[in-house]
Enzyme design. Structure first.
Site: not given
Ligand code: PXG
Length: 294
Positions: A50, A103, A149, A182
């Site tokens: 993940r 960058r 995440k 959630e």
């Protein structure tokens, strides 16, 4: 405590990053919260996978192979002589200048903190949690996908602040259309007539690793497991509601916005799933007692 930082283990007091790190300046980075039980790291490869997926989406190249990160996590619990631990693995964009252009950041910052696990008070597992829905909506996937995440947790922190201001420990977050998404660091499940339901990722939730584990365990208990859009009406009228997360494990919910859920006590299927979950954490996981084979 020793912390892994950019290739070496350093004393926690010396584990510092630059004020020019874009993880700090812009929340530009990704992380995982991982848990070890009895010397074994639970679902470690799923967490690392993940992490790579989050990094891929933000075009951050992790300067390690996946198996090297497995080894870094293992080594961080070994050097600290931990058996039950919480591991925070973080990759930031690295040091740049005072402009958000990624960058400018040539070398990602990589660190892993392994600490003793801070357990939630036993009382909330025994008595269950009271939730409140908050005005702060969950980030929409079209803007900042909650499946990433990322180090940018202000959406969740704003919701947490609202809950705490209202005298509650945890917030239930909704989508802009009012669907259940959630909580601030946990996924949500509903039990209704032996169905185990949880919101689909497209509504804006993290694909929790505990969530997937509980869906698998639910299927083994012969529950009908489905991802389904849920409204507040659905959660108010559920037989049982519980939350899942690496830190939280499985937390029963007994009231939401003043409505009693089921009997008002932690539910029987929640209890059975928790028992199955704890048994699994004790027997599965990547063993860190010896160096894993490459
Ligand atoms: N939703 C969100 C927004 C999360 O941050 C979960 C669900 C549960 O996912 P896992 O894969 O853990 O089952 C999370 C995870 C902390 C902490 O320090 C937060 C999480 C995990 C571990 C520790 O508050 N969030």
């Amino acid at each position: 405590m020793k912390v892994y930082l950019n290739g070496q283990f350093v004393d926690s007091a010396k584990a510092t990053v630059s004020v020019f790190d874009h993880g700090l300046l812009y929340g530009d980075g990704v992380f995982e919260g991982i848990r070890a039980y009895n010397g074994r790291v639970f679902k470690l490869r799923e967490h690392i996978r993940r992490l790579y997926e989050s990094a891929h989406t933000i075009m951050l190249k992790i300067p390690h192979e996946q198996e090297e990160l497995v080894e870094i996590v293992c080594e961080s619990i070994r050097v600290n002589k931990l058996r039950d631990a919480y591991i925070r693995l973080v990759i930031t964009r690295g040091v740049g200048d005072l402009g958000l252009d990624p960058r400018k950041c040539k070398v990602p910052t990589v660190f892993a903190i392994a600490d003793r696990i801070k357990l939630y008070p036993e009382e909330i597992y025994q008595k269950g949690l009271a939730l409140i829905t908050v005005a702060t909506q969950r980030n929409v996937p079209e803007a900042l996908n909650p499946q990433i995440k990322s180090l940018n947790y202000l959406n969740n922190i704003l919701a947490k602040i609202e809950a705490v201001n209202a005298g509650f420990e945890e917030a239930l977050m909704l989508s802009p259309s009012g669907y259940v998404t959630e909580c601030t660091g946990e996924n949500v499940f509903v039990v209704k007539d032996r169905q185990l339901l949880t919101p689909p990722p497209y509504i804006g939730v993290l694909r929790g690793i505990t969530r997937q584990t509980v869906m698998d365990l639910g299927a083994e208990l012969n529950l009908a497991v489905r991802e389904e859009l849920l409204t507040r009406h659905d959660v108010f009228n559920a037989d049982e509601v519980f939350l899942t997360g690496t830190a939280a494990e499985i937390i029963p919910v007994v009231t939401i916005d003043g409505r009693t859920i089921g009997t008002g006590k932690p539910g029987e299927l929640t209890r059975q799933l928790s028992e199955a979950f704890h048994a699994l954490t004790q027997r599965e996981g990547v063993s860190c007692s010896v160096k894993p084979r490459r």
